[in-house]
Design a protein around this motif. Structure first.
Motif, PDB file in Angstrom:
ATOM      1  N   LEU A 312      15.508  18.621  38.099  1.00 31.16           N
ATOM      2  CA  LEU A 312      15.825  17.523  37.103  1.00 31.16           C
ATOM      3  C   LEU A 312      14.818  17.547  35.904  1.00 31.16           C
ATOM      4  O   LEU A 312      14.835  17.124  34.829  1.00 31.16           O
ATOM      5  CB  LEU A 312      15.623  16.333  37.601  1.00 31.16           C
ATOM      6  N   TYR A 313      13.751  17.522  36.843  1.00 27.61           N
ATOM      7  CA  TYR A 313      12.671  17.397  35.251  1.00 27.61           C
ATOM      8  C   TYR A 313      12.808  18.139  34.197  1.00 27.61           C
ATOM      9  O   TYR A 313      12.716  18.054  32.992  1.00 27.61           O
ATOM     10  CB  TYR A 313      11.405  17.461  35.994  1.00 27.61           C
ATOM     11  N   TYR A 314      13.162  19.687  34.839  1.00 32.16           N
ATOM     12  CA  TYR A 314      13.050  20.997  34.100  1.00 32.16           C
ATOM     13  C   TYR A 314      14.061  20.603  33.027  1.00 32.16           C
ATOM     14  O   TYR A 314      13.932  20.618  31.945  1.00 32.16           O
ATOM     15  CB  TYR A 314      12.982  21.825  34.768  1.00 32.16           C
ATOM     16  N   ALA A 315      15.016  20.556  33.380  1.00 24.43           N
ATOM     17  CA  ALA A 315      16.829  20.384  32.799  1.00 24.43           C
ATOM     18  C   ALA A 315      16.283  19.108  31.948  1.00 24.43           C
ATOM     19  O   ALA A 315      16.990  19.284  30.529  1.00 24.43           O
ATOM     20  CB  ALA A 315      18.179  20.337  33.808  1.00 24.43           C
ATOM     21  N   ARG A 316      15.871  18.282  31.620  1.00 26.93           N
ATOM     22  CA  ARG A 316      15.631  17.244  31.418  1.00 26.93           C
ATOM     23  C   ARG A 316      14.064  17.192  30.105  1.00 26.93           C
ATOM     24  O   ARG A 316      14.147  17.729  28.644  1.00 26.93           O
ATOM     25  CB  ARG A 316      15.028  15.718  31.482  1.00 26.93           C
ATOM     26  N   TYR A 317      12.973  17.660  30.304  1.00 29.24           N
ATOM     27  CA  TYR A 317      11.841  17.668  29.705  1.00 29.24           C
ATOM     28  C   TYR A 317      11.813  19.042  29.198  1.00 29.24           C
ATOM     29  O   TYR A 317      10.527  19.521  27.977  1.00 29.24           O
ATOM     30  CB  TYR A 317      10.920  17.220  30.285  1.00 29.24           C
ATOM     31  N   VAL A 318      11.916  19.770  29.681  1.00 26.18           N
ATOM     32  CA  VAL A 318      11.809  21.961  29.110  1.00 26.18           C
ATOM     33  C   VAL A 318      12.444  22.079  28.536  1.00 26.18           C
ATOM     34  O   VAL A 318      13.145  22.524  27.433  1.00 26.18           O
ATOM     35  CB  VAL A 318      11.310  22.508  30.578  1.00 26.18           C
TER      36      VAL A 318
END
Length: 710
Positions: A312-318
Motif C-alpha cells: 500500500l505504501y509503494y502504490a501510493r508514494y512510489v
C-alpha cells in the motif's frame, strides 16, 4: 535403562535427519530459497557416515539444481507446476530405481557381485582424486544453481539510467499541484545514489488545434540537485533518512489552458524527460477527475511479496497511484490465521479520503470457470465464507456469497475476470453475473487478453497458451456473445510493487527485495498495467462508482496517456450504449488522444533510453468493430483529436459458429462444462466498437466498447 535411552536417542536423531531432509525437498518450491535445500543436500553428502544418506544428499542437491534450471529455461508451463511435477517425478523415479535394485540384489547374485565390485573400486580411488571428485560434486550444483539464481547487476547496479516524471492528469487553471520526479536504474527501481540536477520547462499544445503554445504561463520549480546514498539499494524507497534517494516531489502551477507536458532536463543522463499529459483548464464542479489505479495485487500473505503495508505504501508514494486494492488468494489466506484481519486493517488504515483510495479485496481462484478478483466499496472484507474455491467451489456459490455480503453490509461488490485466455484458467463467460461482472482485464503481467494468444490481432501475446486455438476465452469473443463489459488493465503483481511491477525486468530474481518464496514471480514477463477511472472524487464511493459505471480505460504499463472515446456524444460507461434511429444511421466516432511521454516498458524488457533520447510518438489508432479491425489511423504527434464517420449498416456479431458440439450438446469451447444454446450467443444484431492505440514504442492503450443499437 541406559540401553533404552540410547535407543531413543538414536531414533530421535534418525527422525530429525529425516525431517530435515523432507524440509530440503519442500524447498524445491521456494524459488530463490531453494538454496537452503541445496545446502542441506551438500551437508548430508559431506558429513553423513551412512553411504545411503550421502547418496540422498547428492540426489537432493542435484535435483534442486536441475529443477531450478528447468524452471528458468522452460517457459511453456507454470513454474510452480513444473517444479512440483518434476520434483515428484525425480524422487518417485529414484525410489522405484532403488526398489528394483534392492529386489535384484536379493534375488540375483550377479547384481550383488557387481554392486560390491563398484563399491570396491570407489574405495580404492587415491586420496587426491577422491578429494577432487568430492569437491566437484559439491561445487557443480552450487555453480549451476547460481548461474540462474544470482544476478550481480541486480544486486549491485543501482546507477541512474532515466527519469520518470508523473503528475495528475487534470489540473485547474492556476492550481498548485505536485509533480513527482523519480530516477530509475536499469531495472526500473529507484536509484538511491542519484545526485543529478534537474531543470524544468513546459511543452504545451492548444487543446483545439493541437498547435504548440510557445509561451505558456507557469510557475515552474527551481532547478534542484538530488541528494542520496553513497551505496545503491534495491529498495531505495524504504530508506527514510530525509534524503531524496531517487525520488522528489515538486510543486508548480500552470496558468495557460491546454495540454501540457512537464519537461525535466537531467544533468546525469543529459536527456530531457516528458511527464504524462496534463489537461489544464477551468473545470466546473461537476467535471470528473481521471484517477489511476491498480486493483489486483498480491502480498506475502498468499503467493506474493512484501507485507500489505509495504504494498500500500509503494502504490501510493512510489507508483503514484490514486487507488489500489490488495487481492490475495482466498485459497491460501484460509490457511493463514489472522491474514484476512491484517489485510482489512492495513487497507482501512491506508485509505485517506481525497488523497488515496484503498479497496478491500480478495481473489477467488477457480480453475474450471476462471478467476475473479473481488473488490468491495466498504471498509469490511468478505471473510465468511472466505472466497476460496475449496469453500466456495462454484461460480454460483461466488454470486451467492457476494449477494449475502452486500445485502448484510450495504457495500457494493465487483467481480473482475482476469487472464482469461491462460490454459490453466480458461474463462467460461457463460457463468458470469452481470450484476458483478462489469469490467474485464485486458492486460496484466501475464499478457494481453482482448484476443486469444494466436489471434493475428493479438500483437503482444500472453503466457500459458492452450495447445490448440481456443475460441470463447478472449474478451472479444465475450463481446460477440453479447456480454457488456469495459476494459481495465492491472498489475496482478506478485513482487510487492502495485502500479509498477518490475518482474518483467531481471529484478524478478529471488534476491530482489522484498523477498519471496513463490515461483510465481518467475512467470511474469509483461509489465503490469494500470487503469484510468473517471470519478467524481477520490473517495471509496467516488472511485467505486466510476468502476461500477464502467467509466474506465486501460494502459499496458506505468504510462498515463489520456484516451477519450465517444460515438455521437455517447461515451464509455454506464452501459456504453448509443441508440440510433435506424440500421443505417450515421455514427460519428470521436477519439481524443494525448500520449504519455515516459519511456516504455515492454515484454521482458525494462524501460530504457539512449543518448539524446526523445519520445517516439508514432503509432496507430485502431478502430475495431464487431471483433474485426475496421480502420487504422497512423499517428505521429503527442496529441490527436480525430473523427471518423461510419455509414455501414448495423449488422451485429455472433459467436454461434465457434461453438463446439460434445455428446449432442453445445459449449463455447471444449473447456466449458456449461451447455448453451448457440443461437443466444450474439449481440442481438447490434454493433460494438473498441479503440486500441498501439505505439511504435510498445505502449498499448484500450478503451471501450461502445454499443450501437437501433
Amino acid at each position: 535403562m541406559n540401553r533404552l535411552n540410547k535407543l531413543v536417542s538414536i531414533n530421535w536423531r534418525r527422525v530429525a535427519r529425516l525431517l530435515v531432509y523432507i524440509f530440503g525437498i519442500v524447498t524445491f518450491f521456494f524459488y530463490f530459497w531453494s538454496f537452503i535445500g541445496l545446502l542441506i543436500g551438500i551437508v548430508y553428502y559431506l558429513f553423513s557416515k551412512d553411504v545411503a544418506w550421502k547418496r540422498n544428499g547428492v540426489l537432493l542437491s542435484y535435483s534442486i539444481t536441475f529443477i531450478t534450471l528447468l524452471v528458468f529455461y522452460y517457459k511453456a508451463f507454470s513454474p510452480l507446476n513444473l517444479a512440483i511435477w518434476s520434483g515428484l517425478g525425480i524422487f518417485l523415479s529414484f525410489s522405484i530405481l532403488l526398489l528394483i535394485i534392492s529386489i535384484l540384489k536379493r534375488k540375483t547374485a550377479f547384481v550383488r557381485k557387481f554392486n560390491s565390485r563398484i563399491l570396491d573400486q570407489i574405495y580404492r580411488i587415491p586420496t587426491k582424486p577422491k578429494l577432487a571428485i568430492k569437491l566437484a560434486t559439491v561445487i557443480t550444483p552450487l555453480i549451476l544453481w547460481s548461474t540462474v539464481s544470482i544476478d550481480l547487476e541486480v544486486m549491485f547496479d543501482n546507477n541512474p539510467r532515466l527519469l520518470w516524471v508523473h503528475t495528475q492528469s487534470k489540473v485547474n487553471l492556476g492550481e498548485t499541484f505536485e509533480i513527482k520526479v523519480e530516477a530509475w536504474d536499469q531495472f526500473e527501481r529507484l536509484s538511491a545514489i542519484y545526485k543529478g540536477t534537474v531543470e524544468f520547462s513546459l511543452y504545451s499544445l492548444n487543446i483545439s488545434s493541437g498547435s504548440e503554445i510557445l509561451n505558456p504561463i507557469a510557475d515552474l520549480p527551481a532547478p534542484y540537485t538530488f541528494n542520496g546514498q553513497f551505496f545503491g539499494s534495491d529498495i531505495a524507497y524504504e530508506i527514510r533518512d530525509g534524503k531524496d534517494n531517487g525520488m522528489h516531489n515538486f510543486k508548480m502551477s500552470i496558468n495557460t489552458p491546454g495540454i501540457h507536458y512537464v519537461l525535466v532536463n537531467d544533468s546525469t543522463t543529459s536527456n530531457t524527460y516528458y511527464s504524462n499529459p496534463i489537461i489544464v483548464k477551468n473545470y466546473t464542479n461537476n467535471e470528473q477527475l481521471i484517477a489511476w489505479g491498480d486493483f489486483h495485487a498480491h502480498t506475502e500473505l498468499s503467493d506474493g511479496t512484501g507485507t500489505p503495508e509495504h504494498s500500500l505504501y509503494y502504490a501510493r508514494y512510489v507508483a503514484g497511484l490514486e487507488f489500489t486494492a490488495l487481492t490475495d488468494h482466498g485459497e491460501i489466506l484460509m490457511w493463514n490465521p489472522g491474514s484476512l484481519d491484517q489485510i482489512e486493517k492495513a487497507t482501512n488504515f491506508a485509505y485517506v479520503p481525497n488523497e488515496f483510495v484503498s479497496f478491500q479485496g480478495i481473489e477467488w481462484t477457480q480453475v474450471k470457470t476462471g478467476h475473479y478478483t473481488c473488490i468491495f466499496s466498504g471498509d469490511e472484507l468478505l471473510k465468511d465464507p472466505i472466497l476460496s474455491y475449496t469453500l466456495v467451489p462454484t461460480t454460483q456459490g461466488l454470486w451467492d456469497a457476494l449477494n449475502a455480503f452486500t445485502e448484510r453490509t450495504g457495500a457494493r461488490a465487483l467481480a473482475l475476470p482476469h487472464h482469461t485466455t491462460k490454459r490453466a484458467y480458461i474463462q467460461d463467460w457463460t457463468y458470469i453475473n452481470p450484476k458483478y461482472v462489469k469490467i474485464a482485464e485486458v492486460s496484466s503481467v501475464h499478457g494481453d487478453f482482448l484476443f486469444e494468444q494466436r489471434h493475428p490481432l493479438n500483437y503482444r501475446g500472453a503466457i500459458d497458451t492452450p495447445p490448440l486455438y481456443t475460441h470463447g476465452s478472449s474478451i472479444m469473443d465475450a463481446y460477440k456473445m453479447g456480454y457488456k463489459m469495459t476494459l481495465y488493465s492491472s498489475g496482478d503483481n506478485h513482487d510487492g510493487h502495485p502500479g509498477h511491477s518490475i518482474s518483467h525486468t531481471r529484478a524478478y530474481i529471488g534476491h530482489q527485495r522484498p523477498y519471496s518464496i513463490w515461483l510465481t514471480r518467475n512467470e511474469h514477463p509483461y509489465p503490469g498495467g494500470i487503469t484510468a477511472a473517471f470519478v467524481d472524487n477520490l473517495t471509496r464511493n467516488g472511485v467505486f462508482t466510476g468502476l461500477e459505471n464502467q467509466q474506465i480505460y486501460a494502459n499496458s504499463d506505468h504510462g498515463r496517456p489520456i484516451l477519450l472515446f465517444n460515438i455521437n456524444g455517447t461515451q464509455v460507461g454506464d452501459g456504453s450504449t448509443l441508440i440510433v434511429n435506424n440500421q443505417t444511421s450515421h455514427r460519428k466516432i470521436n477519439i481524443f488522444l494525448a500520449q504519455d511521454g515516459a519511456p516504455v516498458a515492454q515484454k521482458s524488457k525494462a524501460a530504457s533510453v539512449s543518448k539524446n533520447w526523445v519520445p517516439n510518438w508514432e503509432g496507430v489508432i485502431e478502430i475495431m468493430k464487431n471483433g474485426l479491425l475496421w480502420q487504422s489511423i497512423d499517428i505521429s504527434a503527442p496529441f490527436v483529436n480525430i473523427s471518423v464517420i461510419d455509414t455501414d449498416p448495423i449488422v451485429g456479431a455472433t459467436f454461434e459458429p465457434n461453438c463446439v458440439e460434445i455428446d449432442g450438446k453445445y459449449y463455447i469451447n471444449s473447456y466449458s462444462d456449461n451447455p448453451i444454446d448457440p443461437s443466444t450467443l450474439n449481440t442481438g444484431g447490434f454493433d460494438f466498437y473498441v479503440i486500441r492505440v498501439v505505439g511504435d514504442n510498445g505502449r498499448t492503450t484500450w478503451v471501450g466498447p461502445i454499443w450501437v443499437e437501433y
